[in-house]
Structure formats: C-alpha cells, structure tokens
Design a protein around this motif. Structure first.
Motif, mmCIF file in Angstrom:
data_model
loop_
_atom_site.group_PDB
_atom_site.id
_atom_site.type_symbol
_atom_site.label_atom_id
_atom_site.label_comp_id
_atom_site.label_asym_id
_atom_site.label_seq_id
_atom_site.Cartn_x
_atom_site.Cartn_y
_atom_site.Cartn_z
ATOM 1 N N ASP A 112 30.633 45.722 53.004
ATOM 2 C CA ASP A 112 30.507 44.884 51.532
ATOM 3 C C ASP A 112 30.473 43.669 51.979
ATOM 4 O OD1 ASP A 112 28.397 47.255 51.445
ATOM 5 O OD2 ASP A 112 29.836 48.819 50.626
ATOM 6 N N LEU A 152 30.565 38.143 35.628
ATOM 7 C CA LEU A 152 29.579 39.686 35.123
ATOM 8 C C LEU A 152 30.484 40.029 36.522
ATOM 9 C CD1 LEU A 152 27.122 40.292 35.545
ATOM 10 C CD2 LEU A 152 26.768 39.582 37.583
ATOM 11 N N LEU A 153 31.203 39.602 36.986
ATOM 12 C CA LEU A 153 31.437 40.278 38.357
ATOM 13 C C LEU A 153 33.039 41.384 37.688
ATOM 14 C CD1 LEU A 153 31.763 38.784 41.626
ATOM 15 C CD2 LEU A 153 29.907 39.989 40.951
ATOM 16 N N GLN A 199 33.666 49.856 34.778
ATOM 17 C CA GLN A 199 33.059 50.065 36.567
ATOM 18 C C GLN A 199 32.660 51.798 35.906
ATOM 19 O OE1 GLN A 199 34.865 51.433 40.020
ATOM 20 N NE2 GLN A 199 34.372 49.006 40.890
ATOM 21 N N LEU A 226 22.522 38.056 39.908
ATOM 22 C CA LEU A 226 22.608 36.576 40.978
ATOM 23 C C LEU A 226 21.267 36.309 41.385
ATOM 24 C CD1 LEU A 226 26.305 38.177 42.709
ATOM 25 C CD2 LEU A 226 25.441 36.894 40.595
ATOM 26 N N ARG A 272 29.481 40.737 53.595
ATOM 27 C CA ARG A 272 27.880 40.522 53.738
ATOM 28 C C ARG A 272 27.587 40.088 51.867
ATOM 29 N NH1 ARG A 272 25.425 45.474 54.103
ATOM 30 N NH2 ARG A 272 26.198 46.020 56.162
ATOM 31 N N PHE A 273 28.667 40.533 51.019
ATOM 32 C CA PHE A 273 28.458 39.631 49.956
ATOM 33 C C PHE A 273 29.017 38.612 49.956
ATOM 34 C CE2 PHE A 273 30.001 38.524 45.544
ATOM 35 C CZ PHE A 273 29.093 39.306 45.231
ATOM 36 N N GLY A 308 32.090 51.708 45.734
ATOM 37 C CA GLY A 308 32.805 51.986 47.349
ATOM 38 C C GLY A 308 31.948 52.923 47.694
ATOM 39 N N MET A 348 36.486 48.351 47.161
ATOM 40 C CA MET A 348 34.817 48.211 48.124
ATOM 41 C C MET A 348 35.192 48.432 49.289
ATOM 42 S SD MET A 348 33.687 44.637 46.315
ATOM 43 C CE MET A 348 31.860 43.756 47.635
ATOM 44 N N MET A 371 28.757 48.984 44.527
ATOM 45 C CA MET A 371 29.197 47.972 45.776
ATOM 46 C C MET A 371 30.794 48.098 45.135
ATOM 47 S SD MET A 371 27.942 45.395 47.574
ATOM 48 C CE MET A 371 28.877 43.639 47.467
ATOM 49 N N PHE A 372 31.263 47.865 44.554
ATOM 50 C CA PHE A 372 32.429 47.191 44.245
ATOM 51 C C PHE A 372 33.155 49.068 43.890
ATOM 52 C CE2 PHE A 372 30.590 43.787 41.614
ATOM 53 C CZ PHE A 372 30.966 42.963 42.687
ATOM 54 N N ALA A 406 30.569 31.399 35.949
ATOM 55 C CA ALA A 406 29.649 32.778 35.512
ATOM 56 C C ALA A 406 29.513 34.222 36.536
ATOM 57 C CB ALA A 406 28.279 31.988 35.130
ATOM 58 N N GLU A 407 29.238 33.864 37.118
ATOM 59 C CA GLU A 407 29.359 35.110 37.888
ATOM 60 C C GLU A 407 30.841 36.004 38.372
ATOM 61 O OE1 GLU A 407 27.815 34.036 41.907
ATOM 62 O OE2 GLU A 407 29.050 35.687 43.114
ATOM 63 N N ALA A 464 26.754 34.810 49.863
ATOM 64 C CA ALA A 464 27.037 33.498 49.008
ATOM 65 C C ALA A 464 27.138 32.043 50.000
ATOM 66 C CB ALA A 464 28.229 33.540 48.694
ATOM 67 N N ARG A 502 30.534 28.911 39.855
ATOM 68 C CA ARG A 502 30.512 30.471 39.862
ATOM 69 C C ARG A 502 31.073 31.427 38.813
ATOM 70 N NH1 ARG A 502 30.740 31.618 45.811
ATOM 71 N NH2 ARG A 502 30.798 33.384 45.225
ATOM 72 N N ARG A 553 20.889 35.427 44.549
ATOM 73 C CA ARG A 553 20.972 34.787 45.360
ATOM 74 C C ARG A 553 20.504 36.283 46.050
ATOM 75 N NH1 ARG A 553 26.338 34.364 44.856
ATOM 76 N NH2 ARG A 553 27.851 36.409 45.606
ATOM 77 N N PHE A 562 23.568 40.886 28.925
ATOM 78 C CA PHE A 562 23.567 39.923 28.256
ATOM 79 C C PHE A 562 22.430 39.840 27.874
ATOM 80 C CE2 PHE A 562 26.735 40.928 31.573
ATOM 81 C CZ PHE A 562 28.050 40.855 31.110
ATOM 82 N N LEU A 594 34.587 44.820 38.593
ATOM 83 C CA LEU A 594 35.243 44.077 39.740
ATOM 84 C C LEU A 594 37.061 43.816 39.283
ATOM 85 C CD1 LEU A 594 35.549 44.454 42.729
ATOM 86 C CD2 LEU A 594 34.500 41.106 41.991
ATOM 87 N N HIS A 608 22.491 36.809 33.732
ATOM 88 C CA HIS A 608 23.293 36.894 34.770
ATOM 89 C C HIS A 608 23.210 37.763 35.799
ATOM 90 C CE1 HIS A 608 26.326 34.918 32.928
ATOM 91 N NE2 HIS A 608 26.152 35.713 31.954
#
Lengths: 400, 223
Positions: A5, A309-310, B82, B95, A8-9, B112, A1, B109-110, A305-306, A13, A303, B97, B89, A315, B93
C-alpha cells in the motif's frame, strides 16, 4: 501500513508530477549510466590486458640482460655488464621446478620466396618455444629437438607470412631465403593474433644458433623459462638468480620478469585508473542526488497540507518519514535502473560501432550501480523526510 | 466521554507568551452535539485541535474516553486519531490524485486493513453519505458539497466515537450546507459525538449545546 500500500501510495504521488519525477530520475540515470559505462570500459581494458599476457601462460619467466633498476655508483668502477649466452641458458636447464628453457634472439630480416619478399620479425628459438609460449603448429611441425648451439637451415612460418609469400599454397617442404640464407620450411603456426601491437602471425622461427649468425650476435636477447607451476615461480626465480649471479662473477646484472608480477603491476595501475574514472562518474551521480534532494524538498513544502491531513488521519511521524524516504528511494531507484539500461545499451552500440573497444560489464558492477542509486535516494531523501515528519500537524493543516 | 480540566494552551510569539486557551473546563457526554462559536482568534480551533489529539495542552488535563491523553505517547495519540476520532475540515483536504473511494480508504490503509475489506467498507461509507455512484470520481470532478460528504465518509469509515468538524460548511453554498449538516446530524443521532466549530449562527443554533469562546475563555450559552 502494508508495504505494498505504501509503495502504491508513493508511486501515485510520483506519477502525479510525471515530468518533474522523470527529470529528477533522469539526473540519477545519467550518473548511473556514466558509472556503468566507465567501469565497464575499465573492466574491459583489464580483461584485455590479462588475456594479452596470459596467452603465454602465467608460469613463464623472462630473463633479459642488464638491470632495469639502477642503483650504486655507475661508471667509475667499470662494472662489466655480462651478456646472456647460450651457456647461461644451458646452465638453467636442469634446475628444479623448471620445465622448459628457451634461449631467444630476434631481429628483423627479409623473407623471400618465388620473387615475393616481406620484412618481418625473425625469432631464433629452440624446439621448446612452441610449448613454452603455447604457440601451436597448424601444419607440419615446429623446429626439431637438437642442441641449441647447432645451426640448421630449417624454419617455421607464421600464418600471415606464409599466406602472403606462398599465396595460399602450402609452404611445407619449400625453400625460403631469410636474410640471404636458404631455409627449408618445416611448419606453419596457428594464428595467434597481436600481442600489444606486435603481429605474432607475421614472423618466422629459426634455430637460435642460426639466428645468432644471421644477426651477427654472440649473446641472447632473452631467456624464457617455463616454471612447472605458478606456485613454483618464486623458487625458480631464486634458483635462476643464484645460478646466473654465480656465472656472472657475483654480478646481479640481469632482470627477471614474471608474468604474475607484470599482471600485478598492470592490475594495480588498472585499479587506480578505474577508481579515478569511477570517482568522476560518481560526481555526476552526486549531482543527480542533489537534484532528488531539491525535488523532495520542494515536494515536502508543497504537500505540507497533505502531510497535516495524513497526520490527522492517524499516520505517525515515522509513517510520514517512511513515506518520503520511500518516495525518493523509488525515484532514485527508477533512475538507477534506467541508467543501467542506458549504460548497457550505449555500451552495446559502442561495441557494435567500434569492435575493438574493450567493454565488459560485470554483473557485480551492475548490481552495485542500482544499489548505489537506491542508497543515493535514501541519503538525499533523508533530510526532506525528516523535515516532513517534524512538521507540526496543526501548522501543516493550516497551509493550503 | 470528554473531560477538560483547567486546560491552558499558550504559544510563544517572539518574546511574548500568548494564551490561546485560558483555563477551559468542559465535559462533553457521549452522543452530544456541541457547537463552538466565537470570533476568529478566540481559541476555538485550538480547542478543537486539542480535542482531536493533534495538539497538547500546555497545562491542565484532557481525558478522552476516561484516558488521560497527557500521558499518551505520540504513537498512542496517532492510534487514537486513527480509530476513535474523525476530522472534517473547511477546505475538505481531499487528495486530488486519489478517487473519492481512494480518499475514503486512506485511514484504513494507514491502519493496515486488507485491500478487499477496504474496498467494501469505503463503498459502504460512500453509500451512507449518498455518493456510492461517485466513488470513481476525483475531487475536481465533484461539487463542493459532494467533496465535503466524501470527507465525512472518510472521517467516519474507521467507526470513531468523536467527530470534529472545523467550519464544515464554511466553503459551501446554502443548499450544500444544509445537506452536510443533515448528514452530520443523522450520524449524531446514531450515537456519534459531534463537535462543530462555526461562525454561522444558523449552524450553531442546530446544536444541543453552544459554547462561546472569547479571548481564550468560555461561557456556555443557554440553548
């Protein structure tokens, strides 16, 4: 990553909870502002003291009668305290490493001229005082070169005294009465300001022998010695000590004070005060750190759940950890920057309101304050970040 | 493509050991469409998580694209999720925001991927689910069906070979459900292997294979 980025992520948040982020950053800001303000005051005070002392030059050595350090059995064996005399001063004149020797007596007396009078400090000195103390003459000349034991009815006035008594007209060539005796004004000093409370500009300088007569003294209050250089000071101190001890029949009954020694002592005192004050400010920074820890902990729980998800999107654990570490570092760093600005702003307002306030922010302290806030962020984010990265993705996804 | 051999998954609940999966053996071919059905607690979600490399079998072997996942490190399994496996789901799920496009960009993004490329690929993925015009909207401005389609775009944007969907229509009305299933089936027709966990018999009926789990064991139903 990519880092950009990531940043910014994380910023996204944080701005998602604007008020909460701002408040926890404010905690750090207050801490950093306190550190900046208090260390700036400490640094300002140190610089003030250093400038007070170094206005006489750092190679000036003072010799005063009596011993400050007390030891041995007093009283019983008598033990005469020898005074410092003009002969003592004379004996130092040609020692190696010594540039100037100034015998000093001082006292208060009334200076009068044309119906106006003023009670001021009178210094009995020699021609060399102007050079040794780095007191330049503004008008006329300083006391002429002559033997220290000769009297002369000549005087040099401090600028404030001259202004008050002569009301703006030049005092050169005029006569004044000092303690009832007549003196001819030969010079006026340049303004020098105050030295730890003494107004150096409100004073008069007369030949040392005349001053001894005036104050009815047979001994000196002090002998000032100017060493050729700062490096020569230890040698000069030794020489002076051995010569005067010999003259005083083996008694070490005088005190030698060097400017560097005094600066050292003040420096150490200031270091301790600065450290103590910084520690107090550090406590508020610690409180700020706990605020960030709390917010980050709540954030991780909210977060969950977030995070799940990530992780499902690929990730890594490490990635999650980095995310939350950066988040708290950013939070604290923003707080630190804000605190620095507030600290500097408050300092500027304070110095504007109280011009005499010694306030001096060193660039190093400013950088250190912000670096410290980043460190605080990393430290307080570490625990929540570990928790976030340790979550089981399956469990985390189930939270909603 | 997927091969499970005698897979067990047990959980420690207090003193007792509870078996969620009890010796599952299963092979899924590339491009297949499989429905996992069964009552809640039967182990279908656990099976899906194992297929998705989010969870690991307690015993047994799981080969994904001829690789034994048991020997993979945490990093390698993250890399698999990835690039090779997509998730959808029940609760989307997304985000909240981020915009729809922002959500679709997340996996890239993850990984790269450069911002420029991310933007075009996200736009492309949104177009393929029919939501190109909604790219700038946030999830709370989208309907349930639209949200799930954004989630599908996100799941396929990295070009995976396997798509795992956990009750993808469980939170949707009938019309949206049909839309979402048609979308998934179209992708399946393009070669994507599809595994769907569902309660809904109608959804299950659309699959080529139906595997019923009950109490950690499985039986295949005739189509």
């Amino acid at each position: 990553m990519r880092f950009l980025d990531l940043a910014r992520f994380v910023a996204g948040a944080l701005t998602g909870h604007r008020l909460r982020s701002a408040l926890s950053a404010l905690g750090v800001a207050i801490g950093v502002a306190a550190v900046v303000l208090l260390t700036s005051l400490g640094e300002g005070t140190r610089q003030y003291i250093v400038s007070q002392f170094s206005q006489f030059g750092t190679s000036l050595i003072g010799i005063s009668p009596g011993k400050v350090k007390t030891f041995g059995v007093p009283g019983v064996f008598g033990g005469t305290t020898h005074q410092l005399t003009l002969y003592d001063a004379d004996s130092l004149e040609h020692l190696p490493g010594i540039q100037k020797v100034v015998p000093v007596v001082f006292g208060q007396a009334r200076v009068e001229a044309g119906g106006l009078g003023r009670d001021v400090y009178i210094y009995g000195v020699t021609h060399d005082a102007s050079a040794a103390w780095k007191f330049p003459v503004a008008e006329g000349s300083f006391l002429p070169e002559m033997d220290p034991d000769r009297r002369a009815s000549l005087c040099v006035l401090g600028p404030k005294l001259a202004r008050e008594i002569f009301q703006g007209t030049s005092p050169l060539g005029k006569r004044v009465r000092i303690g009832g005796a007549g003196f001819l004004v030969v010079g006026v000093m340049e303004p020098k300001g105050q030295f730890v409370g003494f107004d150096l500009d409100d004073s008069a300088y007369i030949p040392v022998a005349s001053a001894m007569d005036l104050f009815n003294l047979t001994e000196l209050n002090e002998i000032d010695v100017l060493a050729a250089s700062t490096g020569a000071i230890p040698g000069v101190v030794e020489e002076v000590r051995s010569v005067l001890t010999a003259r005083h029949r083996g008694n070490d009954d005088f005190t030698i004070t060097t400017q560097t020694e005094m600066l050292d002592v003040f420096g150490r005192v200031m270091d301790i005060i600065t450290a103590a004050v910084s520690a107090i400010a550090g406590i508020s920074l610690l409180v700020g750190a706990i605020g960030i820890l709390t917010i980050m902990w709540i954030s991780v729980n909210e977060r969950t759940a977030e995070i799940g998800l990530l992780r499902a999107l690929g990730l890594t654990r490490q990635g999650v950890e980095r995310l939350f570490l950066l988040e708290s570092a950013l939070l604290a760093g923003a707080g630190g920057l804000l605190g620095l600005l507030c600290g500097l702003g408050l300092g500027a307002i304070l110095t504007a309101a109280l011009p005499g306030l010694p306030f001096k922010t060193s660039a190093g302290a400013a950088v250190a304050a912000v670096a410290m806030s980043l460190l605080v962020g990393l430290a307080s984010g570490w625990f929540p970040a570990r928790r976030a990265s340790g979550l089981d993705p399956v469990e985390a996804l189930r939270a909603e | 493509m997927i091969l499970l051999e005698e897979v067990w998954r047990t959980f420690q609940v207090g003193e007792a050991e509870v078996g969620a999966l009890k010796g599952i053996s299963l092979a899924i071919r590339r491009g297949d469409h499989v429905a996992l059905v069964g009552p809640s607690g039967s182990g279908k979600s656990t099976l899906l998580h194992i297929l998705g490399c989010l969870d690991r079998p307690t015993r047994g072997r799981y080969l994904f694209e001829e690789r034994d996942t048991g020997s993979l490190s945490e990093l390698e399994r993250s890399a698999l999720r990835q690039s090779r496996i997509g998730f959808v789901f029940q609760f989307f799920h997304l985000l909240s925001r981020l915009t729809a496009a922002g959500n679709v960009e997340l996996p890239m993004m993850f990984a790269g991927v450069a911002p420029e490329e991310r933007r075009t690929r996200a736009q492309e993925a949104l177009r393929s689910v029919g939501l190109a015009h909604r790219a700038k909207h946030r999830p709370d401005q989208l309907s349930g069906g639209e949200r799930q389609r954004v989630a599908i775009a996100r799941a396929v944007v990295m070009g995976p070979s396997l798509l795992l969907a956990d009750e993808p229509t469980g939170n949707l009305d009938r019309a949206s459900s049909r839309e979402v299933m048609e979308l998934l089936e179209r992708m399946n027709a393009d070669g994507l292997t599809l595994v769907v966990v569902t309660h809904d018999p109608d959804i299950a009926r659309r699959a080529r294979r139906v595997i019923r789990l009950s109490d950690g064991t499985m039986e295949e139903e005739a189509p």
